[in-house]
Write a protein that holds these residues in place. Structure first.
Motif, PDB file in Angstrom:
ATOM      1  N   ARG A 108       0.839  -1.205   0.000  1.00  0.00           N
ATOM      2  CA  ARG A 108       0.000   0.000   0.000  1.00  0.00           C
ATOM      3  C   ARG A 108       0.866   1.243   0.000  1.00  0.00           C
ATOM      4  O   ARG A 108       1.985   1.225   0.504  1.00  0.00           O
ATOM      5  CB  ARG A 108      -0.905   0.018   1.233  1.00  0.00           C
ATOM      6  N   ARG A 109       0.321   2.313  -0.524  1.00  0.00           N
ATOM      7  CA  ARG A 109       1.019   3.596  -0.511  1.00  0.00           C
ATOM      8  C   ARG A 109       0.433   4.448   0.615  1.00  0.00           C
ATOM      9  O   ARG A 109      -0.715   4.881   0.538  1.00  0.00           O
ATOM     10  CB  ARG A 109       0.857   4.310  -1.847  1.00  0.00           C
ATOM     11  N   TYR A 110       1.220   4.672   1.648  1.00  0.00           N
ATOM     12  CA  TYR A 110       0.766   5.474   2.777  1.00  0.00           C
ATOM     13  C   TYR A 110       1.352   6.875   2.703  1.00  0.00           C
ATOM     14  O   TYR A 110       2.509   7.067   2.328  1.00  0.00           O
ATOM     15  CB  TYR A 110       1.168   4.818   4.099  1.00  0.00           C
ATOM     16  N   ALA A 111       0.548   7.847   3.088  1.00  0.00           N
ATOM     17  CA  ALA A 111       1.030   9.225   3.164  1.00  0.00           C
ATOM     18  C   ALA A 111       1.807   9.458   4.451  1.00  0.00           C
ATOM     19  O   ALA A 111       2.672  10.337   4.514  1.00  0.00           O
ATOM     20  CB  ALA A 111      -0.150  10.197   3.094  1.00  0.00           C
ATOM     21  N   MET A 112       1.510   8.669   5.479  1.00  0.00           N
ATOM     22  CA  MET A 112       2.176   8.809   6.772  1.00  0.00           C
ATOM     23  C   MET A 112       2.041   7.509   7.544  1.00  0.00           C
ATOM     24  O   MET A 112       1.043   6.794   7.414  1.00  0.00           O
ATOM     25  CB  MET A 112       1.541   9.951   7.581  1.00  0.00           C
ATOM     26  N   ILE A 113       3.070   7.193   8.316  1.00  0.00           N
ATOM     27  CA  ILE A 113       3.028   6.056   9.235  1.00  0.00           C
ATOM     28  C   ILE A 113       3.236   6.609  10.642  1.00  0.00           C
ATOM     29  O   ILE A 113       4.202   7.334  10.900  1.00  0.00           O
ATOM     30  CB  ILE A 113       4.121   5.024   8.916  1.00  0.00           C
ATOM     31  N   GLY A 114       2.312   6.302  11.547  1.00  0.00           N
ATOM     32  CA  GLY A 114       2.417   6.757  12.927  1.00  0.00           C
ATOM     33  C   GLY A 114       2.672   5.596  13.860  1.00  0.00           C
ATOM     34  O   GLY A 114       2.062   4.535  13.717  1.00  0.00           O
ATOM     35  N   ILE A 115       3.574   5.773  14.798  1.00  0.00           N
ATOM     36  CA  ILE A 115       3.876   4.760  15.816  1.00  0.00           C
ATOM     37  C   ILE A 115       3.615   5.374  17.181  1.00  0.00           C
ATOM     38  O   ILE A 115       4.077   6.483  17.471  1.00  0.00           O
ATOM     39  CB  ILE A 115       5.341   4.291  15.733  1.00  0.00           C
ATOM     40  N   THR A 116       2.879   4.673  18.023  1.00  0.00           N
ATOM     41  CA  THR A 116       2.597   5.175  19.362  1.00  0.00           C
ATOM     42  C   THR A 116       3.464   4.462  20.390  1.00  0.00           C
ATOM     43  O   THR A 116       3.713   3.250  20.296  1.00  0.00           O
ATOM     44  CB  THR A 116       1.110   4.991  19.724  1.00  0.00           C
ATOM     45  N   ALA A 117       3.950   5.212  21.354  1.00  0.00           N
ATOM     46  CA  ALA A 117       4.787   4.647  22.425  1.00  0.00           C
ATOM     47  C   ALA A 117       4.506   5.396  23.715  1.00  0.00           C
ATOM     48  O   ALA A 117       4.638   6.612  23.772  1.00  0.00           O
ATOM     49  CB  ALA A 117       6.268   4.749  22.075  1.00  0.00           C
ATOM     50  N   ALA A 118       4.107   4.664  24.735  1.00  0.00           N
ATOM     51  CA  ALA A 118       3.805   5.287  26.026  1.00  0.00           C
ATOM     52  C   ALA A 118       4.992   5.243  26.974  1.00  0.00           C
ATOM     53  O   ALA A 118       5.124   6.096  27.845  1.00  0.00           O
ATOM     54  CB  ALA A 118       2.604   4.611  26.667  1.00  0.00           C
ATOM     55  N   GLY A 119       5.860   4.260  26.814  1.00  0.00           N
ATOM     56  CA  GLY A 119       6.984   4.109  27.728  1.00  0.00           C
ATOM     57  C   GLY A 119       8.246   3.703  27.001  1.00  0.00           C
ATOM     58  O   GLY A 119       8.230   3.362  25.816  1.00  0.00           O
ATOM     59  N   ARG A 120       9.367   3.726  27.717  1.00  0.00           N
ATOM     60  CA  ARG A 120      10.666   3.445  27.106  1.00  0.00           C
ATOM     61  C   ARG A 120      10.770   2.022  26.585  1.00  0.00           C
ATOM     62  O   ARG A 120      11.547   1.759  25.654  1.00  0.00           O
ATOM     63  CB  ARG A 120      11.790   3.715  28.111  1.00  0.00           C
ATOM     64  N   ARG A 121      10.011   1.100  27.145  1.00  0.00           N
ATOM     65  CA  ARG A 121      10.097  -0.284  26.687  1.00  0.00           C
ATOM     66  C   ARG A 121       9.629  -0.432  25.244  1.00  0.00           C
ATOM     67  O   ARG A 121       9.970  -1.411  24.573  1.00  0.00           O
ATOM     68  CB  ARG A 121       9.268  -1.194  27.594  1.00  0.00           C
ATOM     69  N   ALA A 122       8.844   0.549  24.752  1.00  0.00           N
ATOM     70  CA  ALA A 122       8.362   0.486  23.370  1.00  0.00           C
ATOM     71  C   ALA A 122       9.348   1.093  22.383  1.00  0.00           C
ATOM     72  O   ALA A 122       9.184   0.949  21.177  1.00  0.00           O
ATOM     73  CB  ALA A 122       7.008   1.200  23.254  1.00  0.00           C
TER      74      ALA A 122
END
Length: 270
Positions: free
Chosen positions: A185-199
Motif C-alpha cells: 500500500r502507498r501510505y502518506a504517513m506512518i504513525g507509531i505510538t509509544a507510552a513508555g521506554r520499553r516500546a
C-alpha cells in the motif's frame, strides 16, 4: 450523574475547543470522577446513559471522541496513580472507552482493515486500484507488540477518518506483516505510538525494517506519552518526526488537517 453536572461538564468541554492541545486541560474533578465511575461500573447502563445525556445536551460525537473520552482516560490513570481505583478497574474503563470510540467512530474512508482490525497474517490485496489522490490520503497507525496503550491511536484514527483519510491500524503485529502491508500500500504517513521506554526498541526495529524492506520513503512519526521524556527520540528510534498531536503530525508530513488536535496517546493506565 445528574443532568446539571453533565451539562456543566459538556459546556466546559466545548470551551476547551479553543485550545491547541488537551494535555493540560483541567476539567472539574468531581464531574470527571462521575464520568469515570460510569465507565468502571459493573453494569453497562451508566456509561450508555452518560453518552446519551451528552448527546441530548448538544455535545457532538466529535467532541465526545476528541475531548471528553481522552479527559476520562487521563482521569482514570490519575485515580489509579492515587490509589483511588484498582488496576483491574482502570483496565476495564480503558477498554470500554476504546469500545465507545469504535462505536461512535466515523465510517468515512475506512480501509478494508478498518478501525480496530489488525493486519491479517496474509495481507489481502486492495479490492480495487486507487487513484494517486486516494493513495495520498491513507495513513497507517502502528501499536507495537510491546505497547499496551491503544486508546490514543483509536481516537486519532477516528479524527483522521473525519478529515477524509483512510486509516489502517496494526495492533500487535509481527514486523514481517507490517512491512508486507507497507510494501503493498502507498501510505502518506506512518504513525507509531509509544507510552513508555520499553516500546522504543520496538519502534526502532519497526523503522529499520520498514526502511530496509520498502522502496518508497514514507514519513514515519512517533507519538505518545514517551514524548514527555527529554530523550532525543528521533535519534533513538530513527523516525522522521515526533509529534504530540495529530494536527502537528500531519503538518510535519506536509499533509492537510482541519486544525483539531487529538493526543497521539491518551490511554488511562500509563
Amino acid at each position: 450523574m445528574i443532568d446539571g453536572d453533565l451539562r456543566g461538564f459538556a459546556h466546559h468541554a466545548i470551551h476547551l475547543m479553543t485550545k491547541t492541545t488537551y494535555a493540560n486541560t483541567n476539567l472539574p474533578k468531581h464531574r470527571l470522577d462521575l464520568m469515570c465511575q460510569a465507565f468502571i461500573d459493573v453494569h453497562d447502563d451508566p456509561r450508555r446513559l452518560v453518552i446519551m445525556r451528552l448527546r441530548q445536551n448538544g455535545v457532538s460525537v466529535e467532541d465526545i471522541v476528541d475531548i471528553i473520552i481522552p479527559a476520562i482516560a487521563r482521569s482514570l490513570g490519575q485515580r489509579w496513580a492515587d490509589d483511588e481505583i484498582s488496576f483491574a478497574e482502570v483496565s476495564i474503563g480503558s477498554a470500554r472507552l476504546q469500545e465507545t470510540v469504535r462505536a461512535l467512530g466515523s465510517p468515512t474512508r475506512a480501509g478494508h482493515l478498518g478501525i480496530g482490525a489488525s493486519i491479517p497474517d496474509k495481507p489481502q490485496a486492495d479490492p480495487a486500484p486507487r487513484t494517486g489522490d486516494e493513495a495520498e490520503k491513507r495513513v497507517l497507525l502502528i501499536i507495537p507488540r510491546s505497547e499496551h496503550h491503544s486508546l490514543g491511536a483509536f481516537v486519532c484514527a477516528d479524527q483522521l477518518r473525519r478529515m477524509d483519510y483512510a486509516v489502517d491500524i496494526a495492533v500487535d503485529q509481527h514486523l514481517r506483516d507490517i512491512t508486507n502491508t507497507v510494501r503493498q500500500r502507498r501510505y502518506a504517513m506512518i504513525g507509531i505510538t509509544a507510552a513508555g521506554r520499553r516500546a522504543l526498541a520496538s519502534a526502532r526495529d519497526l523503522v529499520q525494517c520498514i526502511r530496509i524492506n520498502t522502496v518508497r520513503a514514507t514519513p514515519i512519526v512517533l507519538g505518545g506519552s514517551i514524548l514527555e521524556s527529554r530523550s532525543d527520540l528521533r535519534k533513538l528510534t530513527g523516525v522522521d518526526h515526533v509529534a504530540s498531536d495529530m494536527a502537528s503530525a500531519l503538518a510535519l508530513c506536509g499533509l492537510e488537517s482541519n486544525g483539531r488536535n487529538a493526543l497521539l496517546e491518551v490511554d488511562a493506565n500509563e
